[in-house]
Write an enzyme that holds these catalytic residues in place. Sequence first.
Site, PDB file in Angstrom:
ATOM      1  N   LYS A 191      -7.434 -43.037   2.311  1.00 48.95           N
ATOM      2  CA  LYS A 191      -7.053 -43.794   3.514  1.00 48.95           C
ATOM      3  C   LYS A 191      -7.364 -45.285   3.340  1.00 48.95           C
ATOM      4  CE  LYS A 191      -9.828 -41.351   6.168  1.00 48.95           C
ATOM      5  NZ  LYS A 191     -10.439 -40.464   5.154  1.00 48.95           N
ATOM      6  N   ARG A 201     -11.874 -39.581  15.221  1.00 44.88           N
ATOM      7  CA  ARG A 201     -12.314 -38.450  14.411  1.00 44.88           C
ATOM      8  C   ARG A 201     -12.637 -37.241  15.276  1.00 44.88           C
ATOM      9  NH1 ARG A 201     -14.242 -41.544   9.806  1.00 44.88           N
ATOM     10  NH2 ARG A 201     -14.937 -40.153   8.184  1.00 44.88           N
ATOM     11  N   ARG A 259     -15.829 -42.205  -7.119  1.00 43.25           N
ATOM     12  CA  ARG A 259     -15.663 -43.463  -6.377  1.00 43.25           C
ATOM     13  C   ARG A 259     -16.827 -44.427  -6.637  1.00 43.25           C
ATOM     14  NH1 ARG A 259     -14.354 -43.437  -0.134  1.00 43.25           N
ATOM     15  NH2 ARG A 259     -16.181 -42.110  -0.023  1.00 43.25           N
ATOM     16  N   ARG A 275     -21.824 -44.492  -3.015  1.00 43.58           N
ATOM     17  CA  ARG A 275     -22.226 -44.302  -1.629  1.00 43.58           C
ATOM     18  C   ARG A 275     -23.146 -43.086  -1.512  1.00 43.58           C
ATOM     19  NH1 ARG A 275     -16.737 -44.713   1.924  1.00 43.58           N
ATOM     20  NH2 ARG A 275     -17.770 -42.951   2.950  1.00 43.58           N
ATOM     21  N   ARG A 308     -19.487 -33.419   4.982  1.00 44.37           N
ATOM     22  CA  ARG A 308     -18.375 -34.209   5.536  1.00 44.37           C
ATOM     23  C   ARG A 308     -17.095 -33.376   5.616  1.00 44.37           C
ATOM     24  NH1 ARG A 308     -18.364 -38.850   1.464  1.00 44.37           N
ATOM     25  NH2 ARG A 308     -16.655 -39.789   2.626  1.00 44.37           N
TER      26      ARG A 308
HETATM   27  P1  AP5 Z   1     -10.693 -43.969  -0.485  1.00 40.50           P
HETATM   28  O1  AP5 Z   1      -9.497 -44.815  -0.257  1.00 40.50           O
HETATM   29  O2  AP5 Z   1     -12.041 -44.622  -0.505  1.00 40.50           O
HETATM   30  O3  AP5 Z   1     -10.660 -42.715   0.501  1.00 40.50           O
HETATM   31  P2  AP5 Z   1     -10.924 -42.626   2.055  1.00 40.50           P
HETATM   32  O4  AP5 Z   1      -9.962 -41.634   2.595  1.00 40.50           O
HETATM   33  O5  AP5 Z   1     -10.927 -44.000   2.667  1.00 40.50           O
HETATM   34  O6  AP5 Z   1     -12.366 -41.977   2.019  1.00 40.50           O
HETATM   35  P3  AP5 Z   1     -13.706 -42.212   2.827  1.00 40.50           P
HETATM   36  O7  AP5 Z   1     -14.715 -41.343   2.156  1.00 40.50           O
HETATM   37  O8  AP5 Z   1     -14.066 -43.673   2.959  1.00 40.50           O
HETATM   38  O9  AP5 Z   1     -13.344 -41.663   4.200  1.00 40.50           O
HETATM   39  P4  AP5 Z   1     -14.265 -41.041   5.190  1.00 40.50           P
HETATM   40  O10 AP5 Z   1     -13.307 -40.841   6.290  1.00 40.50           O
HETATM   41  O11 AP5 Z   1     -15.055 -39.867   4.825  1.00 40.50           O
HETATM   42  O12 AP5 Z   1     -15.429 -42.145   5.339  1.00 40.50           O
HETATM   43  P5  AP5 Z   1     -15.609 -43.377   6.310  1.00 40.50           P
HETATM   44  O13 AP5 Z   1     -15.988 -44.530   5.515  1.00 40.50           O
HETATM   45  O14 AP5 Z   1     -14.454 -43.486   7.263  1.00 40.50           O
HETATM   46  O15 AP5 Z   1     -10.469 -43.205  -1.879  1.00 40.50           O
HETATM   47  C1  AP5 Z   1     -11.481 -42.368  -2.420  1.00 40.50           C
HETATM   48  C2  AP5 Z   1     -11.543 -42.567  -3.951  1.00 40.50           C
HETATM   49  O16 AP5 Z   1     -10.297 -42.127  -4.528  1.00 40.50           O
HETATM   50  C3  AP5 Z   1     -11.726 -44.024  -4.399  1.00 40.50           C
HETATM   51  O17 AP5 Z   1     -12.530 -44.033  -5.536  1.00 40.50           O
HETATM   52  C4  AP5 Z   1     -10.287 -44.482  -4.746  1.00 40.50           C
HETATM   53  O18 AP5 Z   1     -10.298 -45.457  -5.765  1.00 40.50           O
HETATM   54  C5  AP5 Z   1      -9.640 -43.180  -5.227  1.00 40.50           C
HETATM   55  N1  AP5 Z   1      -8.239 -43.080  -4.859  1.00 40.50           N
HETATM   56  C6  AP5 Z   1      -7.660 -43.483  -3.688  1.00 40.50           C
HETATM   57  N2  AP5 Z   1      -6.344 -43.204  -3.691  1.00 40.50           N
HETATM   58  C7  AP5 Z   1      -6.087 -42.606  -4.892  1.00 40.50           C
HETATM   59  C8  AP5 Z   1      -4.913 -42.074  -5.496  1.00 40.50           C
HETATM   60  N3  AP5 Z   1      -3.733 -42.105  -4.863  1.00 40.50           N
HETATM   61  N4  AP5 Z   1      -5.011 -41.531  -6.726  1.00 40.50           N
HETATM   62  C9  AP5 Z   1      -6.207 -41.475  -7.376  1.00 40.50           C
HETATM   63  N5  AP5 Z   1      -7.356 -41.968  -6.862  1.00 40.50           N
HETATM   64  C10 AP5 Z   1      -7.296 -42.523  -5.634  1.00 40.50           C
HETATM   65  O19 AP5 Z   1     -16.834 -42.868   7.194  1.00 40.50           O
HETATM   66  C11 AP5 Z   1     -18.133 -42.749   6.657  1.00 40.50           C
HETATM   67  C12 AP5 Z   1     -19.070 -42.222   7.727  1.00 40.50           C
HETATM   68  O20 AP5 Z   1     -19.120 -43.142   8.847  1.00 40.50           O
HETATM   69  C13 AP5 Z   1     -18.707 -40.869   8.362  1.00 40.50           C
HETATM   70  O21 AP5 Z   1     -19.117 -39.774   7.578  1.00 40.50           O
HETATM   71  C14 AP5 Z   1     -19.456 -40.969   9.693  1.00 40.50           C
HETATM   72  O22 AP5 Z   1     -20.843 -40.755   9.530  1.00 40.50           O
HETATM   73  C15 AP5 Z   1     -19.258 -42.433  10.080  1.00 40.50           C
HETATM   74  N6  AP5 Z   1     -18.027 -42.625  10.857  1.00 40.50           N
HETATM   75  C16 AP5 Z   1     -16.933 -43.332  10.489  1.00 40.50           C
HETATM   76  N7  AP5 Z   1     -15.988 -43.290  11.421  1.00 40.50           N
HETATM   77  C17 AP5 Z   1     -16.474 -42.530  12.431  1.00 40.50           C
HETATM   78  C18 AP5 Z   1     -15.947 -42.084  13.662  1.00 40.50           C
HETATM   79  N8  AP5 Z   1     -14.710 -42.405  14.060  1.00 40.50           N
HETATM   80  N9  AP5 Z   1     -16.732 -41.299  14.441  1.00 40.50           N
HETATM   81  C19 AP5 Z   1     -17.969 -40.961  14.069  1.00 40.50           C
HETATM   82  N10 AP5 Z   1     -18.526 -41.323  12.898  1.00 40.50           N
HETATM   83  C20 AP5 Z   1     -17.787 -42.109  12.088  1.00 40.50           C
END
Ligand code: AP5
Length: 209
Positions: free
Chosen positions: A13, A88, A122, A155, A166
């Site tokens: 994402k 979420r 990552r 991370r 997660r």
């Molecule tokens: P990446 O683009 O980083 O993936 P992502 O979907 O953004 O993954 P996240 O882990 O950041 O999402 P998440 O939703 O768990 O965490 P968030 O930060 O929102 O890609 C992943 C890897 O793959 C990278 O290395 C990239 O290079 C590679 N890649 C990407 N695309 C690729 C492709 N096409 N081919 C090959 N490789 C590829 O949230 C973290 C924490 O914050 C949560 O756990 C929670 O505690 C809190 N939080 C955040 N939002 C909320 C909310 N709304 N409510 C409550 N708690 C929240």
Amino acid sequence: MKLIFLGPPGAGKGTLAARAVDIVKVPHISTGNIFREAIAARSPLGLKVKEILDAGKLVDDETTVGLVRERLAQGDAGGGYILDGFPRTIAQAEALAGFAPPDRVVNFDIPDTAVLERLGGRRTCRKCGANFHILFGKPKQEGICDHCGGELYIREDDREGAVKKRLEVYREQTAPLIGYYRERDLLTGVDARPAADQVVENFKKSMGL
Ligand code: AP5
């Protein structure tokens, strides 16, 4: 345009959002990045949420909704947004519908095996939050961010135990949003399995751009 990027952790994402901002010309707003910046700054919000993030659990709805509402009130979000990682929960979606309802919700289709591979390799920039991958998106210089020269790190929530948690939280609390937005005729699926450049093309096609 007001867009939500919905999908499991590690679906890509953030990676697609960083590219899509140049296509749809609205800011990329990641609640995960906002929380990580607060943790790095050791602000009151950061101190409150650090343990929750490290454990792979969700921050409470009230805190998260308040933060997004405040962020969307800033001038650059006047023309819309890409929300990455929000909503979420159904409660968050209901709240958003009250103050900034989305035009489209892009759901990332990807199997768990690919998610585990992506999260396992990552590397994230400590300074600007950019994401890299040891196999699929290597930085030019190992351990250094291409964009700002910051240090790349693993991370805490990309460790095995937190990833398991997660995925569990995603299935229980976030996946129901797929049905929620489908019922409202807002859902668009994107095949997120191929390489990043192809995912950008898939996104444009699915959005008719
Ligand atoms: P990446 O683009 O980083 O993936 P992502 O979907 O953004 O993954 P996240 O882990 O950041 O999402 P998440 O939703 O768990 O965490 P968030 O930060 O929102 O890609 C992943 C890897 O793959 C990278 O290395 C990239 O290079 C590679 N890649 C990407 N695309 C690729 C492709 N096409 N081919 C090959 N490789 C590829 O949230 C973290 C924490 O914050 C949560 O756990 C929670 O505690 C809190 N939080 C955040 N939002 C909320 C909310 N709304 N409510 C409550 N708690 C929240």
